[in-house]
Design a protein around this motif. Structure first.
Motif, PDB file in Angstrom:
ATOM      1  N   VAL A  16       0.875  -1.173   0.000  1.00  0.00           N
ATOM      2  CA  VAL A  16       0.000   0.000   0.000  1.00  0.00           C
ATOM      3  C   VAL A  16       0.909   1.219   0.000  1.00  0.00           C
ATOM      4  O   VAL A  16       1.884   1.284   0.761  1.00  0.00           O
ATOM      5  N   VAL A  17       0.610   2.166  -0.877  1.00  0.00           N
ATOM      6  CA  VAL A  17       1.395   3.398  -0.986  1.00  0.00           C
ATOM      7  C   VAL A  17       0.464   4.598  -0.930  1.00  0.00           C
ATOM      8  O   VAL A  17      -0.721   4.501  -1.260  1.00  0.00           O
ATOM      9  N   LEU A  18       1.013   5.713  -0.536  1.00  0.00           N
ATOM     10  CA  LEU A  18       0.308   6.991  -0.558  1.00  0.00           C
ATOM     11  C   LEU A  18       0.867   7.818  -1.695  1.00  0.00           C
ATOM     12  O   LEU A  18       2.082   8.021  -1.774  1.00  0.00           O
ATOM     13  N   GLU A  19       0.000   8.288  -2.572  1.00  0.00           N
ATOM     14  CA  GLU A  19       0.397   9.194  -3.647  1.00  0.00           C
ATOM     15  C   GLU A  19       0.191  10.631  -3.181  1.00  0.00           C
ATOM     16  O   GLU A  19      -0.900  10.989  -2.725  1.00  0.00           O
ATOM     17  N   ILE A  20       1.248  11.428  -3.279  1.00  0.00           N
ATOM     18  CA  ILE A  20       1.180  12.850  -2.950  1.00  0.00           C
ATOM     19  C   ILE A  20       1.571  13.614  -4.211  1.00  0.00           C
ATOM     20  O   ILE A  20       2.719  13.530  -4.655  1.00  0.00           O
ATOM     21  N   THR A  21       0.628  14.336  -4.788  1.00  0.00           N
ATOM     22  CA  THR A  21       0.919  15.090  -6.004  1.00  0.00           C
ATOM     23  C   THR A  21       1.717  16.351  -5.659  1.00  0.00           C
ATOM     24  O   THR A  21       1.738  16.785  -4.503  1.00  0.00           O
ATOM     25  N   SER A  22       2.335  16.916  -6.673  1.00  0.00           N
ATOM     26  CA  SER A  22       3.067  18.175  -6.451  1.00  0.00           C
ATOM     27  C   SER A  22       2.115  19.248  -5.951  1.00  0.00           C
ATOM     28  O   SER A  22       2.485  20.088  -5.129  1.00  0.00           O
TER      29      SER A  22
END
Length: 170
Positions: free
Chosen positions: A113-119
């Motif tokens: 499981v990963v967390l995506e953090i956009t710019s």
């Protein structure tokens, strides 16, 4: 790859779990939960790719559970393991900051499981919570520094082995 509910994942893991992850070190629990809810929490099956070489680097990822690996292309068409990513590690932060396309692909070694953090989310954190942004940035840079040191150590070992092997032949 599928998106999962951030709050449910938070509750299942327990808030203390997230405080142990290096990228979130010293961040208030409320900020970590806000990051999870603002970003996308993604579940990957073992063998599934998160991103590919050449894609836009408009986000980075934090490994929450499982293990990921990044592979870079070689000039002979093969692939080289660039980095192993354990819970708390970032993936894709450097190319996002450098405004470069992704130089590697990332694959789940096991269910992850990963967390995506956009710019954009990262910018929002900087503008709305500058103290938390500073802490997170320090944690990310610390992780990057550790990765650079590991890579330099690997190169030094390979250089030694190459020269040691060459000296035996001649």
């Amino acid at each position: 790859m599928r998106e999962i509910d951030a709050l449910e994942f938070w509750q299942a893991q327990g808030s203390a779990y997230f405080c142990e992850l290096s990228t979130f070190g010293a961040l208030p629990e409320t900020v970590v939960l806000e990051l999870l809810q603002a970003g996308r929490v993604l579940a990957l099956d073992a063998g599934e790719h998160l991103y590919e070489v050449g894609e836009r680097s408009d986000a980075f990822y934090i490994v929450l559970t499982g293990q990921m690996k990044s592979y870079m292309p070689r000039s002979d068409g093969g692939w080289t393991l660039a980095r192993c990513h354990d819970p708390g590690d970032d993936m894709g932060f450097v190319p996002m900051i450098a405004l470069l396309a992704r130089p590697a692909f990332a694959v789940a070694v096991e269910d992850a499981v990963v967390l995506e953090i956009t710019s954009g989310h990262f910018l929002d954190l900087q503008q709305q919570k500058p103290d938390a942004f500073g802490l997170m940035l320090l944690n990310l840079v610390r992780g990057t520094a550790r990765a650079f040191i590991n890579m330099a150590s690997t190169l030094a070992e390979q250089d030694y082995e190459l020269h040691h092997s060459y000296q035996k032949r001649h």
